[in-house]
Write an enzyme that holds these catalytic residues in place. Structure first.
Site: not given
Length: 232
Positions: A112, A197
């Site tokens: 990626r 997160e």
């Protein structure tokens, strides 16, 4: 004791709430970037609040970018799954030239970060706002059985197939750093916790932050609840 000020938007009044423990679970900061897969609420508020309160912030320079996010200057972006490239989609610049062949031996199937950097480099080289993801199928679109692990991605790909190619660009995806915590979600400010997160637990690796966020959601939240229970 920790407190928070809350604005009542209906009356304009500011209310003060005091708690024995405060948990930050505000998500990431993807919305500070022009293009992101994140929802509108992901503006990094939890990290900013903790920073202003004096908590330690760590590894905020590490942000994962998804290489293929639908580019639309007047609409919200969404991810074009890597499963599409796995099915044979190729990346082209706006002139119709395939550019991943010179970037990595695996071309569109490269990791990626490599694909994201190659797209970014190609956009900078050409001055274009996006590249194109061309799908190998024509007609109504990809069949759901082609994406057994990504059923939600199918409609995102299908509804643009008539145009032949999806315009895409890299987009901010996952924040890897955050408010530094211990293994119980505790920050270095007493009774202030950070989860998910917005937390920098040390588990979010640069290579695969999504897996570690799931661990935090399942494990750290349970541990934090035990520590955050009101003390008798």
């Amino acid at each position: 004791m920790l407190g928070a000020y809350v604005l009542d938007r209906n009356t304009g009044a500011i209310h003060t709430f005091v708690a024995d423990a405060t948990v930050l679970a505000t998500g990431g900061s993807g919305k500070v970037y022009l293009y992101t897969s994140n929802p509108d609420v992901a503006t990094g508020d939890g990290v900013a609040l903790a920073y202003r309160a004096g908590a330690t912030i760590a590894n905020m320079e590490f942000v994962q970018f998804h290489p293929t996010c639908l580019y639309h200057p007047r609409a919200k972006s969404f991810l074009i799954s890597e499963a599409v490239r796995g099915e044979g989609a190729i990346l082209l610049n706006r002139a119709g030239k395939r550019f991943m062949e010179g970037a990595h031996p695996m071309r569109e199937l490269a990791p990626r970060d490599i694909v994201a950097r190659a797209i970014d480099a190609e956009m900078k080289r050409t001055g274009e706002d996006c590249v194109l993801s061309r799908h190998p199928v024509q007609g109504p679109g990809v069949h759901p059985e082609a994406f057994p692990e990504h059923p939600r991605d199918v409609p995102l790909v299908r509804h643009r197939h008539d145009e032949g190619a999806d315009p895409g660009s890299p987009a901010a995806h996952y924040q890897c750093g955050g408010v530094r915590t211990n293994l119980h979600g505790e920050t270095d400010i007493q009774r202030l916790f950070a989860l998910g997160e917005c937390a920098g637990t040390g588990l979010q690796r640069r290579e695969s932050p999504r897996l570690e966020l799931l661990i935090e959601a399942l494990v750290f939240s349970h541990s934090a609840v035990q520590r955050a229970r009101p003390r008798m």
